[in-house]
Design a protein around this motif. Structure first.
Motif, PDB file in Angstrom:
ATOM      1  N   GLU A 127       0.826  -1.202   0.000  1.00  0.00           N
ATOM      2  CA  GLU A 127       0.000   0.000   0.000  1.00  0.00           C
ATOM      3  C   GLU A 127       0.862   1.254   0.000  1.00  0.00           C
ATOM      4  O   GLU A 127       1.701   1.442   0.882  1.00  0.00           O
ATOM      5  CB  GLU A 127      -0.911   0.005   1.234  1.00  0.00           C
ATOM      6  CG  GLU A 127      -1.810   1.218   1.323  1.00  0.00           C
ATOM      7  CD  GLU A 127      -2.667   1.190   2.579  1.00  0.00           C
ATOM      8  OE1 GLU A 127      -3.349   2.191   2.841  1.00  0.00           O
ATOM      9  OE2 GLU A 127      -2.632   0.177   3.290  1.00  0.00           O
ATOM     10  N   PRO A 128       0.677   2.129  -1.010  1.00  0.00           N
ATOM     11  CA  PRO A 128       1.414   3.407  -0.998  1.00  0.00           C
ATOM     12  C   PRO A 128       0.975   4.268   0.181  1.00  0.00           C
ATOM     13  O   PRO A 128      -0.202   4.321   0.526  1.00  0.00           O
ATOM     14  CB  PRO A 128       1.015   4.052  -2.332  1.00  0.00           C
ATOM     15  CG  PRO A 128       0.484   2.938  -3.164  1.00  0.00           C
ATOM     16  CD  PRO A 128      -0.141   1.973  -2.209  1.00  0.00           C
ATOM     17  N   ARG A 133       5.846   3.553   0.953  1.00  0.00           N
ATOM     18  CA  ARG A 133       4.871   2.471   0.887  1.00  0.00           C
ATOM     19  C   ARG A 133       5.106   1.497   2.021  1.00  0.00           C
ATOM     20  O   ARG A 133       6.188   1.447   2.616  1.00  0.00           O
ATOM     21  CB  ARG A 133       4.950   1.738  -0.448  1.00  0.00           C
ATOM     22  CG  ARG A 133       6.309   1.083  -0.720  1.00  0.00           C
ATOM     23  CD  ARG A 133       6.268   0.289  -2.018  1.00  0.00           C
ATOM     24  NE  ARG A 133       5.950   1.128  -3.149  1.00  0.00           N
ATOM     25  CZ  ARG A 133       5.510   0.682  -4.319  1.00  0.00           C
ATOM     26  NH1 ARG A 133       5.323  -0.600  -4.506  1.00  0.00           N
ATOM     27  NH2 ARG A 133       5.262   1.504  -5.299  1.00  0.00           N
TER      28      ARG A 133
END
Length: 251
Positions: A232-233, A241
């Motif tokens: 997930e950024p 991330r």
């Protein structure tokens, strides 16, 4: 089984057998060609075994020299850090600032506890890699948090596979991390254990080259021992991330 590399010595040794073999066929009724062939073969076997042992010893010596050099470099870094802390502690004591001195002692205690957890993680290869990371990489800062009492893997073989996967994932980030003044590249690694397995969370902040292919490279490092459950950024402007990996326990 490891296949030994054929060297010019092996070729010369095999070629030298042509003479006793020719003698065996040239004098089929005589007994001395067979004796000559057996003695010649025995002598060649001893010579090749001695040469092979020497090559193996030289190879092992080179590996040991490299390991010793890395260990000395790691100890030098740690000695430098401890000397800095002791100098700060000594300064506060000289200035009669006991509160500040206590803060330094607490900081030293926390670092000692941290290094102890890394040393007892359950796999020497992973422990050495994490403790000596600063000596092999100057473009990425690695912060490691290990759950208290964690033992990585239920068997030595499983621990090796898990350790190799974690080292591989860190190296994926390391080779892609930027080394510019615009960003401080930092990778935070958290390892914890639950009832169903191990959870490894990687949080990276900094520049990241070829970011689109990171997921595939991380999954390749897992090699079936774990699952990449989340990428997930955090901040697109800083290429930050977070990545989560789950290693299930096997019966």
């Amino acid at each position: 089984m490891r296949i030994r590399k054929i060297t010019p010595l092996h070729i010369v040794a095999a070629s030298s057998l042509a003479f006793p073999i020719a003698a065996v066929f040239g004098w089929p009724d005589a007994w001395w060609p067979l004796i000559l062939f057996m003695l010649w073969s025995l002598a060649l076997g001893v010579a090749l075994a001695t040469a092979g042992s020497r090559e193996d010893r030289e190879r092992i010596d080179r590996l040991l020299d490299h390991a010793h050099g890395s260990a000395i470099q790691t100890l030098s870094h740690h000695r430098h850090d401890w000397m800095n802390e002791l100098q700060v502690l000594y300064g506060y004591l000289r200035l009669n600032k006991p509160d500040k001195a206590v803060d330094v002692v607490d900081r030293i205690r926390v670092r000692m506890d941290h290094d102890s957890r890394l040393s007892h993680i359950g796999n020497p290869k992973l422990s050495i890699y994490l403790l000596s990371f600063r000596t092999i990489c100057d473009s990425l800062r690695l912060d490691v948090e290990v759950q208290d009492g964690l033992q990585f893997g239920t068997t030595p073989r499983e621990a090796d596979r898990l350790a190799q996967a974690v080292i591989g994932m860190i190296n994926v980030i390391r080779v892609r991390s930027g080394n510019t003044s615009a960003y401080d590249s930092t990778l935070k690694l958290a390892i914890a254990q639950s009832a169903v397995g191990y959870q490894v969370d990687l949080t990276y902040a900094g520049e990241l080259a070829a970011a689109d292919s990171v997921d595939a490279d991380l999954a390749r490092c897992l090699d079936g021992v774990g699952d990449l459950v989340n990428v997930e950024p955090i901040d697109e402007t800083q290429h930050a991330r977070t990545m989560s990996v789950r290693f299930p326990l096997h019966a």
